[in-house]
Design a protein around this motif. Structure first.
Motif, mmCIF file in Angstrom:
data_model
loop_
_atom_site.group_PDB
_atom_site.id
_atom_site.type_symbol
_atom_site.label_atom_id
_atom_site.label_comp_id
_atom_site.label_asym_id
_atom_site.label_seq_id
_atom_site.Cartn_x
_atom_site.Cartn_y
_atom_site.Cartn_z
ATOM 1 N N LEU A 176 -24.627 -27.424 -13.174
ATOM 2 C CA LEU A 176 -25.355 -26.272 -13.470
ATOM 3 C C LEU A 176 -25.583 -25.291 -12.400
ATOM 4 C CD1 LEU A 176 -28.240 -28.214 -14.977
ATOM 5 C CD2 LEU A 176 -26.387 -27.506 -16.207
ATOM 6 N N ARG A 177 -25.200 -23.961 -12.886
ATOM 7 C CA ARG A 177 -25.181 -22.945 -11.926
ATOM 8 C C ARG A 177 -26.494 -22.622 -11.310
ATOM 9 N NH1 ARG A 177 -23.796 -17.358 -14.205
ATOM 10 N NH2 ARG A 177 -22.722 -18.453 -15.753
ATOM 11 N N ASP A 178 -27.618 -23.271 -11.857
ATOM 12 C CA ASP A 178 -28.953 -23.042 -11.120
ATOM 13 C C ASP A 178 -29.043 -24.099 -9.875
ATOM 14 O OD1 ASP A 178 -29.457 -20.893 -12.885
ATOM 15 O OD2 ASP A 178 -31.082 -22.331 -13.813
ATOM 16 N N ILE A 225 -24.418 -19.464 -4.855
ATOM 17 C CA ILE A 225 -23.142 -18.895 -4.177
ATOM 18 C C ILE A 225 -23.483 -18.455 -3.135
ATOM 19 C CG2 ILE A 225 -21.280 -17.178 -4.530
ATOM 20 C CD1 ILE A 225 -21.047 -17.964 -7.468
ATOM 21 N N PHE A 226 -22.803 -18.549 -2.038
ATOM 22 C CA PHE A 226 -22.898 -17.786 -0.737
ATOM 23 C C PHE A 226 -21.700 -17.177 -0.133
ATOM 24 C CE2 PHE A 226 -22.569 -17.922 3.847
ATOM 25 C CZ PHE A 226 -23.571 -17.140 4.277
ATOM 26 N N THR A 227 -21.445 -16.009 0.143
ATOM 27 C CA THR A 227 -20.466 -15.466 0.631
ATOM 28 C C THR A 227 -20.701 -14.786 2.138
ATOM 29 O OG1 THR A 227 -20.440 -13.410 -0.527
ATOM 30 C CG2 THR A 227 -19.113 -15.250 -1.336
ATOM 31 N N SER A 228 -19.921 -14.909 3.144
ATOM 32 C CA SER A 228 -20.051 -14.294 4.426
ATOM 33 C C SER A 228 -19.732 -12.889 4.717
ATOM 34 C CB SER A 228 -19.789 -15.359 5.370
ATOM 35 O OG SER A 228 -18.492 -15.659 5.273
ATOM 36 N N THR A 229 -18.937 -12.538 3.865
ATOM 37 C CA THR A 229 -17.946 -11.193 3.972
ATOM 38 C C THR A 229 -17.682 -10.195 2.624
ATOM 39 O OG1 THR A 229 -16.078 -10.249 4.969
ATOM 40 C CG2 THR A 229 -15.920 -12.351 4.480
ATOM 41 N N PRO A 230 -17.953 -9.171 2.585
ATOM 42 C CA PRO A 230 -17.528 -8.403 1.315
ATOM 43 C C PRO A 230 -15.945 -8.632 1.142
ATOM 44 C CG PRO A 230 -17.829 -6.928 3.262
ATOM 45 C CD PRO A 230 -18.196 -8.315 3.756
ATOM 46 N N CYS A 231 -15.089 -9.012 2.345
ATOM 47 C CA CYS A 231 -13.655 -9.397 1.897
ATOM 48 C C CYS A 231 -13.313 -10.302 0.733
ATOM 49 C CB CYS A 231 -12.965 -9.760 3.027
ATOM 50 S SG CYS A 231 -12.745 -8.230 4.182
ATOM 51 N N TYR A 232 -14.347 -11.179 0.510
ATOM 52 C CA TYR A 232 -14.145 -12.228 -0.386
ATOM 53 C C TYR A 232 -15.366 -12.390 -1.440
ATOM 54 C CZ TYR A 232 -10.793 -13.370 3.292
ATOM 55 O OH TYR A 232 -9.981 -13.232 4.199
ATOM 56 N N GLY A 233 -15.277 -13.142 -2.307
ATOM 57 C CA GLY A 233 -16.358 -13.106 -3.397
ATOM 58 C C GLY A 233 -16.400 -14.576 -4.245
ATOM 59 N N TRP A 263 -18.235 -26.054 -2.292
ATOM 60 C CA TRP A 263 -16.826 -25.955 -2.400
ATOM 61 C C TRP A 263 -16.665 -24.700 -1.316
ATOM 62 C CZ3 TRP A 263 -19.796 -27.270 -6.336
ATOM 63 C CH2 TRP A 263 -19.278 -28.259 -7.343
ATOM 64 N N VAL A 264 -15.760 -24.930 -0.535
ATOM 65 C CA VAL A 264 -15.629 -23.847 0.438
ATOM 66 C C VAL A 264 -14.260 -23.328 0.475
ATOM 67 C CG1 VAL A 264 -15.440 -23.801 3.071
ATOM 68 C CG2 VAL A 264 -17.352 -25.409 2.029
ATOM 69 N N GLY A 265 -14.111 -22.103 0.698
ATOM 70 C CA GLY A 265 -13.094 -21.264 0.914
ATOM 71 C C GLY A 265 -12.907 -20.845 2.509
ATOM 72 N N ILE A 266 -11.813 -21.126 3.096
ATOM 73 C CA ILE A 266 -11.518 -20.603 4.536
ATOM 74 C C ILE A 266 -10.253 -20.006 4.622
ATOM 75 C CG2 ILE A 266 -11.537 -21.189 6.772
ATOM 76 C CD1 ILE A 266 -13.303 -23.660 6.290
ATOM 77 N N THR A 267 -10.360 -18.766 5.293
ATOM 78 C CA THR A 267 -8.960 -18.240 5.618
ATOM 79 C C THR A 267 -9.072 -17.950 7.078
ATOM 80 O OG1 THR A 267 -9.912 -15.838 5.416
ATOM 81 C CG2 THR A 267 -8.785 -16.523 3.642
ATOM 82 N N GLY A 322 -16.417 -24.654 -20.111
ATOM 83 C CA GLY A 322 -17.454 -24.996 -19.272
ATOM 84 C C GLY A 322 -17.744 -24.068 -17.917
ATOM 85 N N LEU A 323 -18.445 -24.521 -17.034
ATOM 86 C CA LEU A 323 -18.741 -23.685 -15.977
ATOM 87 C C LEU A 323 -17.615 -23.499 -15.044
ATOM 88 C CD1 LEU A 323 -20.996 -22.231 -14.554
ATOM 89 C CD2 LEU A 323 -21.371 -24.229 -13.162
ATOM 90 N N THR A 324 -17.431 -22.138 -14.676
ATOM 91 C CA THR A 324 -15.922 -21.927 -14.111
ATOM 92 C C THR A 324 -16.568 -21.062 -12.797
ATOM 93 O OG1 THR A 324 -14.731 -21.499 -16.197
ATOM 94 C CG2 THR A 324 -13.750 -20.466 -14.051
ATOM 95 N N LEU A 325 -15.941 -21.512 -11.708
ATOM 96 C CA LEU A 325 -16.104 -20.715 -10.426
ATOM 97 C C LEU A 325 -14.974 -19.872 -10.153
ATOM 98 C CD1 LEU A 325 -17.497 -19.929 -7.889
ATOM 99 C CD2 LEU A 325 -16.924 -21.985 -6.867
ATOM 100 N N GLN A 326 -15.162 -18.573 -10.084
ATOM 101 C CA GLN A 326 -13.887 -17.770 -9.891
ATOM 102 C C GLN A 326 -14.328 -17.326 -8.351
ATOM 103 O OE1 GLN A 326 -13.797 -14.033 -12.056
ATOM 104 N NE2 GLN A 326 -11.559 -14.339 -12.380
ATOM 105 N N PHE A 327 -13.092 -17.189 -7.561
ATOM 106 C CA PHE A 327 -13.411 -16.875 -6.300
ATOM 107 C C PHE A 327 -12.011 -16.202 -5.788
ATOM 108 C CE2 PHE A 327 -11.040 -20.949 -6.564
ATOM 109 C CZ PHE A 327 -10.146 -20.888 -5.277
ATOM 110 N N GLY A 328 -12.305 -15.329 -4.560
ATOM 111 C CA GLY A 328 -10.901 -14.700 -3.891
ATOM 112 C C GLY A 328 -11.417 -13.490 -3.374
ATOM 113 N N GLY A 329 -10.338 -12.785 -2.869
ATOM 114 C CA GLY A 329 -10.315 -11.426 -2.345
ATOM 115 C C GLY A 329 -9.315 -11.060 -1.518
#
Length: 94
Positions: free
Chosen positions: A56-58, A62-70, A9-13, A80-87
């Motif tokens: 499964l989370r394992d 998760i990889f993030t490339s900048t502290p502006c987002y997480g 799953w990729v988030g890009i700005t 169930g398993l939830t992926l929370q994201f943003g910044g």
């Protein structure tokens, strides 16, 4: 395609060079509160037999490339398993 061994799953700005990066999702860093940051919930996939299997989370680091987002996983009964994201974006230095 009959099978896979990786998913992403990729988030890009994007913004112009020298300007602040825009917010991602709701603009809030993930904090466990599903009323504040963006999220995907009840994440699963179809196996070779076309049966739903939980992610499964394992199996999905998760990889993030900048502290502006997480991003972070939340595992709560009933959703169930939830992926929370943003910044908030900003001067990310990337």
């Amino acid at each position: 395609m009959s099978s896979f061994d990786q998913a992403a799953w990729v988030g890009i700005t994007s913004s112009h060079v020298g300007t602040s990066s825009p917010p991602m999702g709701s603009g809030q860093h993930p904090n466990g509160n599903l009323n504040e940051a963006a999220y995907f919930k009840n994440m699963d996939f179809l196996d070779d037999s076309k049966k739903n299997q939980p992610l499964l989370r394992d199996g999905a680091p998760i990889f993030t490339s900048t502290p502006c987002y997480g991003a972070q996983y939340i595992d709560r009964p009933g959703i169930g398993l939830t992926l929370q994201f943003g910044g908030p974006g900003g001067k990310c230095g990337v």
